[in-house]
Scaffold this motif. Sequence first.
Motif, PDB file in Angstrom:
ATOM      1  N   LEU A   1       0.819  -1.203   0.000  1.00  0.00           N
ATOM      2  CA  LEU A   1       0.000   0.000   0.000  1.00  0.00           C
ATOM      3  C   LEU A   1       0.856   1.257   0.000  1.00  0.00           C
ATOM      4  CD1 LEU A   1      -2.711  -0.889   2.704  1.00  0.00           C
ATOM      5  CD2 LEU A   1      -2.607  -1.577   0.296  1.00  0.00           C
ATOM      6  N   SER A   2       0.340   2.284  -0.648  1.00  0.00           N
ATOM      7  CA  SER A   2       0.896   3.633  -0.585  1.00  0.00           C
ATOM      8  C   SER A   2      -0.264   4.573  -0.851  1.00  0.00           C
ATOM      9  CB  SER A   2       2.004   3.833  -1.620  1.00  0.00           C
ATOM     10  OG  SER A   2       1.460   3.834  -2.931  1.00  0.00           O
ATOM     11  N   ILE A   3      -0.036   5.881  -0.738  1.00  0.00           N
ATOM     12  CA  ILE A   3      -1.089   6.858  -1.033  1.00  0.00           C
ATOM     13  C   ILE A   3      -0.490   8.058  -1.763  1.00  0.00           C
ATOM     14  CG2 ILE A   3      -2.890   8.379  -0.118  1.00  0.00           C
ATOM     15  CD1 ILE A   3      -3.082   6.587   2.341  1.00  0.00           C
ATOM     16  N   CYS A   4      -0.941   8.316  -2.959  1.00  0.00           N
ATOM     17  CA  CYS A   4      -0.740   9.543  -3.730  1.00  0.00           C
ATOM     18  C   CYS A   4       0.692  10.090  -3.690  1.00  0.00           C
ATOM     19  CB  CYS A   4      -1.747  10.598  -3.273  1.00  0.00           C
ATOM     20  SG  CYS A   4      -1.993  11.952  -4.454  1.00  0.00           S
TER      21      CYS A   4
ATOM     22  N   ARG B   1       6.290   9.872  -5.108  1.00  0.00           N
ATOM     23  CA  ARG B   1       7.506  10.641  -5.376  1.00  0.00           C
ATOM     24  C   ARG B   1       8.679  10.229  -4.474  1.00  0.00           C
ATOM     25  NH1 ARG B   1       6.533  15.175  -8.603  1.00  0.00           N
ATOM     26  NH2 ARG B   1       4.319  15.657  -8.894  1.00  0.00           N
ATOM     27  N   PHE B   2       8.470   9.219  -3.640  1.00  0.00           N
ATOM     28  CA  PHE B   2       9.490   8.812  -2.679  1.00  0.00           C
ATOM     29  C   PHE B   2       9.807   7.335  -2.890  1.00  0.00           C
ATOM     30  CE2 PHE B   2       7.188  12.437  -1.171  1.00  0.00           C
ATOM     31  CZ  PHE B   2       8.189  13.295  -0.734  1.00  0.00           C
ATOM     32  N   PRO B   3      10.766   7.048  -3.777  1.00  0.00           N
ATOM     33  CA  PRO B   3      11.009   5.658  -4.190  1.00  0.00           C
ATOM     34  C   PRO B   3      11.476   4.748  -3.069  1.00  0.00           C
ATOM     35  CG  PRO B   3      12.691   7.138  -5.083  1.00  0.00           C
ATOM     36  CD  PRO B   3      11.617   8.003  -4.522  1.00  0.00           C
ATOM     37  N   GLU B   4      12.005   5.337  -1.984  1.00  0.00           N
ATOM     38  CA  GLU B   4      12.465   4.490  -0.885  1.00  0.00           C
ATOM     39  C   GLU B   4      11.316   3.717  -0.243  1.00  0.00           C
ATOM     40  OE1 GLU B   4      12.130   8.770   0.752  1.00  0.00           O
ATOM     41  OE2 GLU B   4      12.755   7.777  -1.102  1.00  0.00           O
ATOM     42  N   LEU B   5      10.114   4.290  -0.243  1.00  0.00           N
ATOM     43  CA  LEU B   5       8.960   3.567   0.305  1.00  0.00           C
ATOM     44  C   LEU B   5       8.646   2.358  -0.564  1.00  0.00           C
ATOM     45  CD1 LEU B   5       5.722   5.060   1.754  1.00  0.00           C
ATOM     46  CD2 LEU B   5       5.569   3.275   0.022  1.00  0.00           C
ATOM     47  N   PHE B   6       8.736   2.537  -1.866  1.00  0.00           N
ATOM     48  CA  PHE B   6       8.431   1.440  -2.786  1.00  0.00           C
ATOM     49  C   PHE B   6       9.535   0.387  -2.773  1.00  0.00           C
ATOM     50  CE2 PHE B   6       5.721   4.836  -3.875  1.00  0.00           C
ATOM     51  CZ  PHE B   6       4.579   4.261  -4.378  1.00  0.00           C
TER      52      PHE B   6
ATOM     53  N   TRP C   1       2.257  12.142 -13.341  1.00  0.00           N
ATOM     54  CA  TRP C   1       1.504  10.989 -12.838  1.00  0.00           C
ATOM     55  C   TRP C   1       1.943   9.682 -13.490  1.00  0.00           C
ATOM     56  CZ3 TRP C   1      -1.311   8.785  -9.283  1.00  0.00           C
ATOM     57  CH2 TRP C   1      -2.294   7.832  -9.572  1.00  0.00           C
ATOM     58  N   GLN C   2       1.812   9.592 -14.795  1.00  0.00           N
ATOM     59  CA  GLN C   2       2.099   8.315 -15.451  1.00  0.00           C
ATOM     60  C   GLN C   2       3.573   7.945 -15.365  1.00  0.00           C
ATOM     61  OE1 GLN C   2       0.164   7.438 -19.242  1.00  0.00           O
ATOM     62  NE2 GLN C   2       2.043   6.479 -20.005  1.00  0.00           N
ATOM     63  N   VAL C   3       4.463   8.915 -15.573  1.00  0.00           N
ATOM     64  CA  VAL C   3       5.890   8.593 -15.584  1.00  0.00           C
ATOM     65  C   VAL C   3       6.368   8.132 -14.207  1.00  0.00           C
ATOM     66  CG1 VAL C   3       6.735  10.943 -15.136  1.00  0.00           C
ATOM     67  CG2 VAL C   3       8.148   9.341 -16.433  1.00  0.00           C
ATOM     68  N   LEU C   4       5.844   8.713 -13.141  1.00  0.00           N
ATOM     69  CA  LEU C   4       6.219   8.268 -11.795  1.00  0.00           C
ATOM     70  C   LEU C   4       5.730   6.844 -11.541  1.00  0.00           C
ATOM     71  CD1 LEU C   4       5.512  11.502  -9.713  1.00  0.00           C
ATOM     72  CD2 LEU C   4       7.724  10.358  -9.910  1.00  0.00           C
ATOM     73  N   LEU C   5       4.502   6.563 -11.935  1.00  0.00           N
ATOM     74  CA  LEU C   5       3.966   5.214 -11.723  1.00  0.00           C
ATOM     75  C   LEU C   5       4.737   4.180 -12.540  1.00  0.00           C
ATOM     76  CD1 LEU C   5       0.173   6.082 -11.808  1.00  0.00           C
ATOM     77  CD2 LEU C   5       1.473   5.363  -9.798  1.00  0.00           C
ATOM     78  N   GLN C   6       5.081   4.530 -13.769  1.00  0.00           N
ATOM     79  CA  GLN C   6       5.869   3.606 -14.581  1.00  0.00           C
ATOM     80  C   GLN C   6       7.247   3.368 -13.967  1.00  0.00           C
ATOM     81  OE1 GLN C   6       5.132   5.834 -18.337  1.00  0.00           O
ATOM     82  NE2 GLN C   6       4.658   3.833 -19.218  1.00  0.00           N
ATOM     83  N   ALA C   7       7.845   4.417 -13.431  1.00  0.00           N
ATOM     84  CA  ALA C   7       9.155   4.258 -12.789  1.00  0.00           C
ATOM     85  C   ALA C   7       9.071   3.326 -11.593  1.00  0.00           C
ATOM     86  CB  ALA C   7       9.698   5.620 -12.360  1.00  0.00           C
ATOM     87  N   ARG C   8       8.042   3.494 -10.769  1.00  0.00           N
ATOM     88  CA  ARG C   8       7.903   2.619  -9.599  1.00  0.00           C
ATOM     89  C   ARG C   8       7.678   1.168 -10.023  1.00  0.00           C
ATOM     90  NH1 ARG C   8       8.843   7.265  -8.055  1.00  0.00           N
ATOM     91  NH2 ARG C   8      10.787   6.412  -8.850  1.00  0.00           N
ATOM     92  N   ALA C   9       6.927   0.953 -11.106  1.00  0.00           N
ATOM     93  CA  ALA C   9       6.715  -0.415 -11.592  1.00  0.00           C
ATOM     94  C   ALA C   9       8.009  -1.012 -12.129  1.00  0.00           C
ATOM     95  CB  ALA C   9       5.641  -0.416 -12.685  1.00  0.00           C
ATOM     96  N   ILE C  10       8.732  -0.238 -12.925  1.00  0.00           N
ATOM     97  CA  ILE C  10       9.945  -0.740 -13.579  1.00  0.00           C
ATOM     98  C   ILE C  10      11.032  -1.056 -12.561  1.00  0.00           C
ATOM     99  CG2 ILE C  10      11.849  -0.087 -15.104  1.00  0.00           C
ATOM    100  CD1 ILE C  10       9.724   1.598 -16.675  1.00  0.00           C
TER     101      ILE C  10
END
Length: 270
Positions: free
Chosen positions: A153-156, A160-165, A191-200
Amino acid sequence: MKSYLAAAIQMTSVPDLKKNLAQAEELIDLAVRRGAELIGLPENFSFLGDEAAKIDQAEAIATESEKFLKIMAQRYQVTILGGGYPVSAGDGKVYNTALLVDIDGQEAARYEKAHLFDVNVPDGNTYLESATVVPGTKLPAIYPSKDFGNLGLSICYDVRFPELFRHLSQKGADVIFVPAAFTAYTGKDHWQVLLQARAIENTCYIIAPAQTGWHNSIRQSHGHALIIDPWGTVLSDAGTEPGFAIAEINPTRIQQVRRQMPSLQHRVFV
């Protein structure tokens, strides 16, 4: 973990608890009819509006939100995330809380948003989440689901904080929720680029429910609820109207990507 359909709900929530829950139920029903077994609702799904009104109604919002999530999970036999609603923290403030509920209506995981959105956005709007919200102090836990994989889980603003992910990936996350009410101004670029980065970077699925449209005279959300695969491919995009993104979550795809790009095994600074 099996292959299954997940849905990221997209709403235009307003300062009216009953209207929001009715909208959420309609969209949950539609997603279930499409075959979704894991469903995420966005941040502020049950109330989005004036902060003073939110604080005044926080106890009722929290009670009704949790009751609603448990009823929906049992009625539709789905696992469901309420992506963010206020829970009293005392002294006139709240925690921005995400709650994951299993098909038996039992609490599976809870997370209190750690990173608060205190930002002067270049469009002229100022957001000061910390004025009414107390930041959570605990890293989110993983919920190990036999059917749906390890869920994080995360929220919004957390996105922007990749250490949580990275924490979640170190705990074995297969799927991470990012429920949001992203501003229209920042969303169009980030929005999209951050989400893609966290997935990748974590080779996991991202399920990102979203708010969309105008909530009052000054607050507008970006929309584009997304489901993204571990390679960073956008599988489904809800656009800008209320509705949902829906896509298959496939454990074979996770394994394939992690073989092709074993970056999690190559970490040096842990």
